[in-house]
Design an enzyme around this catalytic site. Structure first.
Site, PDB file in Angstrom:
ATOM      1  N   LYS A  80      -5.542   4.164  -1.828  1.00 43.13           N
ATOM      2  CA  LYS A  80      -5.423   5.447  -3.338  1.00 43.13           C
ATOM      3  C   LYS A  80      -6.139   3.690  -4.661  1.00 43.13           C
ATOM      4  O   LYS A  80      -5.443   2.852  -4.083  1.00 43.13           O
ATOM      5  CB  LYS A  80      -3.649   5.556  -3.490  1.00 43.13           C
ATOM      6  CG  LYS A  80      -3.926   6.822  -4.738  1.00 43.13           C
ATOM      7  CD  LYS A  80      -2.339   7.000  -4.691  1.00 43.13           C
ATOM      8  CE  LYS A  80      -2.066   8.108  -6.101  1.00 43.13           C
ATOM      9  NZ  LYS A  80      -0.887   7.977  -6.008  1.00 43.13           N
ATOM     10  N   SER A 155      -0.644  13.444  -6.942  1.00 44.48           N
ATOM     11  CA  SER A 155      -1.861  11.990  -7.982  1.00 44.48           C
ATOM     12  C   SER A 155      -2.806  11.184  -6.169  1.00 44.48           C
ATOM     13  O   SER A 155      -3.785  11.376  -7.084  1.00 44.48           O
ATOM     14  CB  SER A 155      -0.802  10.848  -8.661  1.00 44.48           C
ATOM     15  OG  SER A 155      -0.525  10.768  -7.300  1.00 44.48           O
ATOM     16  N   SER A 179       3.397  12.891  -5.450  1.00 46.63           N
ATOM     17  CA  SER A 179       2.493  12.823  -5.288  1.00 46.63           C
ATOM     18  C   SER A 179       1.173  12.266  -3.882  1.00 46.63           C
ATOM     19  O   SER A 179       0.717  12.647  -4.042  1.00 46.63           O
ATOM     20  CB  SER A 179       1.929  11.466  -5.825  1.00 46.63           C
ATOM     21  OG  SER A 179       2.208  12.050  -7.769  1.00 46.63           O
TER      22      SER A 179
END
Lengths: 488, 477, 97
Positions: A80, A155, A179
């Site tokens: 990420k 996210s 997320s």
């Protein structure tokens, strides 16, 4: 032979160690697939081809020289965009950090490197983790591989899409209020949020410090166990980190069924207000668990009703604080302000942060400001304590909790722009475990009538990731939901 | 005659003498080329987390215990938010609702002391330099550990404020907690001052004074403020609640901001730092390591060594001086003599050379030996001091030194007899005078012999030998 | 007792100033809507019983040994700097200095 990009992390690690294929072949196959298909999905912000191929070549050389290989040797991993890697850009989905390069590496990534993982690139995300559609990224939205008109969730939308599209078998994410779990659910993959502190936060760009957890997405429980074993554990660089439990991998096959397991079904998380198809999928999971010997018990978590408000006050307050460092002085894209210091800082922040981030900073500033701090932030902290107590009561009577992960399946891009409140409710079922610091997993368990994936969420008490991995592993041996692919 | 009582409270920041910073392993030296004492943590880079330093907490606990403050079993770090280029994270990690210690006191003189409100730990900010190019930011100092000591408003005059700071500095230096150098910034002070009519119980409106860079400035600024507020009140006016900056050159303070614009720091518990829990056993261990405080030591010296207050003040200025003194005393010397030598000989050498007494070239054992030689008469005081200076640059015992210097006393009569004869031959009138009963004349002859032996001849032997020689020359009277 | 918050323009401006953000007028409406949502959510739990934060149950701060490690090289310190000179970060001159 199955395409290399279809293999699980465990299969790749075994194959590389056995010499069935090389790490270089595996890496090249995955990179080729990303370059072929990702233009349609934007799972990755950037791939690190040269670095990845060099790492793979070094692993192949290690094997040729007879040197020991790590447990993830040759496994391509997506990171990420909020985990720093020395020398590479880390932007956390923000314009403000578009060109930021960290001088140090996040502990979660350093441990993967030490285990022989091949870091493939950085995946798209909502700016600073603030969103659940990956639409707030400064680099544009990520699309759901099951249907590019749908959001992948967020996210960690880029990471979830990367797994769903078979760009890599393992993606590292972060989970503050869901997320990792919510995009895993919307993209039909597995997502694990460990106990708070289980994985070091050092090098994770902070959103809300008391909630942020490094997590991972994959297709199988086995791969998540492998990841947890190499990543978890105390870290001197994170004062909130906790010691690792016994490795999960050797215990993964300890259970053949679910006999003796008491599964709590919290009323507040399985009731009305949720999508009917979503509820049906949770019932499917409950049924299979019962067939495998588990006992279902009714339970209640009354404070869950206030979890979203509690979460938003705490998360935004901490975010307002954590994001104060982006002032254009030492790093970040500065915008000058007519030679005035204060104007420089305000312009840097107003042009560098997106709308959602600015709104959350203002909300958090409100929650902490003079005259409101006690009624809002202080009250939220006490409500959080009460939620923790509710969980403790529930776990006195069961081993694990079952609920849907997301109240709704994936929805079209752009559909929530005018309705931020709906977006907040996306988090309703994931924020309780975040507030209590509990480990939780999302597992794909079916889909809507039109093929949109639906996941269920398993939540355990502190430190019991292994139990979650065992349960999901057993269920994977008796179902095929996780084998459904988005793309050929 | 002034109609008002002055009420003063102080807030003192002191840098703790640690190797590394409060939350980062970068060196805690605030000096050096700009930004060369900086870790990713001090830059507030994305993803960094604080790594709290045990020594900083221990030194802060020492400070608390030395000042009689109660170390709290649980204290917490909080974030204090404001934007400024010297504050890398946009917040300072400090302690707010739950400080490390509460209470305590600082002695102002024999009868008065000033209570302390609290003591907490926090990180220092960086340094800004304002130039035509812009403001330059150096983060070497950012993250250096500080304790903030907040007094109660117990001080009643600017000179009491000065005495408070002097005593505070003394205690903190003595215990090795801080250098407490206001010029170098390792000690900083803000002052609050208000006036109220004599006999009143409610304090007046207080003014905060900043930019006080020495003890003298603290006193001067408070004196100025005392006069200014007196004039305002005497004219029937009201003192404004404000922060004023002191300008030492002009000898005046000027308003910086009013209290109505007080910033909203949005304090909350730092979620990166769990609560600091200190067990009683840890408090006891730190108390044990603290050792004797300056006042306790002074009392012991008075009791045991019967030294004057002036002498004792010198001995307890810092811990090592007294330790060294006691090491000499351990060899059984006269306290006053040791003290005299220490003050008259040792301390000036240290002062001129910048050396520490810990590394003083003459060990306490050797000084004791030297004093013993003087005490027994084996060395004159003058010779003793020559040996002392000789030993500063040589690794020798005093006995070896006095031999090398040729300062050992000549007691042997046969060695001295030719010199006595030479003296009477050189000064026949003096010899005759002695013979005729003028004993005073013997001094000239003695001086002659002492010069010939460069002071080594034993005065008692010389006296007798000269009398014998004169008697032999002139016959018995 | 319900919580009363007057989400007026002055409060919006105050929050923006504290956060060093510029909030255009058209964004203020969205911010107000969200604040009102949170306030409303909290109003529903006026009768709910709070928990209490138990320090004894929290983990405790662990301290590191006081060992200084080599600092970052100056070039690394300044690598991401928007503006630097003579080893320092440069910002527009602070006016109240």
């Amino acid at each position: 032979m199955t395409a290399l990009w279809r293999l699980s992390a465990a299969t790749i690690a075994r194959g590389v160690a056995a010499g069935s294929f090389t790490a270089s072949e595996v890496t090249a196959a995955h990179l080729a697939r990303v370059h072929l298909l990702d233009a349609s999905y934007s799972a990755f912000v950037e791939t690190w081809d040269e670095r990845a191929l060099a790492t793979a070549a070094a692993i192949d050389e290690d094997r040729a020289m007879g040197r020991p290989l790590g447990p993830l040797a040759g496994v391509p991993v997506a990171c990420k965009d909020n985990l720093v890697l020395a020398g590479e850009r880390t932007s956390a989905g923000s314009r403000l950090l578009a060109e930021f390069r960290s001088p140090y590496t996040a502990t979660a990534l350093a441990r993967l490197q030490a285990a022989g993982a091949v870091l493939l690139g950085r995946t798209n995300m909502d700016e600073f983790g603030m969103g659940n559609t990956t639409e707030t990224s400064a680099f544009g939205p990520t699309r759901n591989p099951f249907d590019p008109s749908l959001v992948p969730g967020g996210s960690t939308g880029g990471g979830a899409a990367a797994i769903a599209a078979d760009f890599c078998p393992l993606a590292i994410g972060s989970d503050t209020g869901g997320s990792v779990r919510q995009p895993a659910s919307l993209c039909g993959v597995m997502g694990l949020k460990p106990t708070y502190g289980r994985v070091s936060r050092s090098g994770l760009v902070a959103y809300a410090s008391s909630l942020d957890c490094v997590g991972a997405l994959a297709r199988t429980a086995e791969d998540l166990a492998l990841w947890l074993d190499v990543t978890a554990g105390l870290d001197a660089a994170d004062p909130t980190s906790i010691a690792a439990e016994r490795p999960a991998t050797p215990q993964l096959t300890a259970r053949k069924d679910l006999r003796g397991l008491r599964i709590g079904v919290p009323r507040e998380m399985n009731g009305p207000g949720l999508d009917e198809e979503v509820l049906a999928v949770t019932r499917t999971a409950a049924q299979l668990a019962r067939q495998l010997g588990a006992e279902l018990v009714d339970c209640s978590l009354p404070a869950v009703a206030h979890a979203v408000a509690t979460y938003y006050l705490i998360a935004t307050a901490e975010a307002a604080s954590n994001l104060a460092r982006y002032d254009g002085v030492r790093f970040g894209q500065r915008r000058e302000g007519h030679g005035r210091l204060e104007a420089m800082m305000t312009r840097t922040r107003s042009s560098g942060f997106g709308d959602e981030v600015q709104l959350r900073i203002l909300l958090g500033t409100f929650a902490l400001s003079y005259g409101y701090a006690e009624q809002f932030h202080g009250r939220a902290a006490r409500m959080r304590a009460r939620l923790c107590a509710d969980f403790a009561t529930a776990f006195a009577n069961c081993d694990v909790l079952l609920s849907p992960t997301s109240p709704m399946p994936a929805f079209p891009l752009g559909s929530t722009h005018d309705d931020p409140l709906t977006l907040y409710l996306c988090d309703a079922l994931t924020v309780p475990a975040s507030l209590a610091g509990l480990p939780a997993m999302s597992q794909p368990f079916g889909s809507t009538h039109d093929g949109r994936p639906i996941g269920v969420q398993w939540t355990a008490s502190h430190g019991r990731e292994t139990l979650l991995l065992q349960i999901t592993h057993v269920l994977q041996q008796h179902s095929e939901h996780h084998l459904r692919r988005a793309l050929p | 005659m002034n109609a008002y009582t002055t009420v003063i409270g102080l807030e003192v920041h002191v840098q703790l003498a640690t190797q590394s910073k409060l939350f980062s392993p970068a060196p805690a030296a605030a000096l050096g080329e700009p930004n060369t004492r900086v870790h990713a943590i001090d830059l507030g880079l994305p993803g960094v987390l604080p790594q709290p330093n045990r020594a900083a907490i221990t030194l802060a606990m020492k400070a608390a215990l030395a000042l009689g403050s109660a170390v709290q079993s649980t204290s917490r770090f909080s974030r204090k938010h404001y934007f400024y280029p010297d504050l890398p994270k946009g917040y300072q990690i400090s302690q707010f609702a739950e400080p490390l210690a509460r209470g305590g006191a600082v002695r102002i003189d024999e009868t008065r002391s000033c209570r302390l409100h609290r003591l907490h730990v926090e990180e220092d900010a960086g340094k800004l330099t304002h130039t035509d190019l812009g403001t330059l930011v150096d983060l070497n100092r950012a993250g250096v550990p500080l304790v903030e000591i907040v007094s109660e408003p117990d001080l009643r005059s600017p000179s009491e404020a000065h005495a408070f700071l002097t005593e505070l500095r003394h205690v903190l230096r003595f215990c090795g907690i801080s250098e407490c150098d206001m010029e170098l910034g390792s000690m900083r002070c803000d002052a609050n001052i208000s006036l109220m009519p004599h006999g009143a119980t409610a304090f007046g409106t207080k003014v905060e004074l900043k930019n006080l860079n020495s003890f003298k400035m603290v006193q001067r600024a408070l004196e100025f403020e005392e006069r200014r507020q007196t004039a305002v009140l005497a004219a029937g006016g009201r003192v404004a609640a404000e922060t004023r900056g002191w300008n030492d050159e002009s000898g005046e303070s000027r308003p910086q901001r009013s209290k109505e614009e007080a910033p909203d720091y949005r304090y909350f518990d730092d979620p990166d730092l769990p609560p600091l829990v200190i067990a009683l056993a840890d408090v006891d261990a730190v108390r044990a390591s603290l050792g004797e405080l300056p006042r306790e030591r002074a009392a012991r010296y008075r009791e045991r060594f019967h030294l004057s207050d002036v002498d004792i003040a010198q001995l307890v200025l810092d811990r090592t001086t007294g330790d060294w003194f006691e090491q000499v005393m351990a060899h059984g010397q006269d306290a006053k003599t040791v003290c005299n030598w220490l003050i008259a000989e040792v301390l000036p050498v240290l002062h001129n050379s910048g050396l520490s007494i810990v590394t003083f070239p003459i060990t306490p054992g050797r000084l004791a030996e030297l004093l013993q030689l003087v005490a027994t008469g084996a060395l004159t005081l003058v010779s003793g001091k020559r040996v002392f200076h000789h030993l500063l640059t040589r690794d020798q015992s005093p006995v070896d030194a006095l031999r090398e210097l040729g300062l050992d006393r000549i007691l042997d009569v046969e060695t001295l007899r030719p010199l006595a004869l030479a003296a009477t031959a050189a000064l026949p009138e003096a010899a005759a005078a002695v013979h005729s009963g003028k004993a005073k004349a013997l001094d000239a002859l003695k001086g002659h012999m002492m010069r010939a032996t460069r002071g080594r001849a034993d005065p008692t032997v010389v006296d007798k030998l000269l009398r014998d020689t004169i008697a032999a020359q002139f016959g018995t009277p | 007792m319900p919580i009363q918050v007057s989400l007026d323009r002055a409060l919006m401006q105050h929050l923006a100033d504290l956060a060093r953000l510029h909030v255009p007028t058209e964004r203020q409406a969205v911010l107000r809507q969200r604040l009102e949502c949170i306030v409303a959510a909290f109003s529903t739990l006026q009768d709910a019983e709070d928990g209490h934060v138990d320090a004894a149950k929290e983990r405790q701060l662990e301290l590191r040994d006081d060992l200084a490690t080599p600092p970052l090289p100056l070039t690394t310190v300044l690598a991401n700097a928007p503006q630097h000179a003579g080893g320092t970060f440069v910002v527009p001159r602070v006016i109240d200095a």
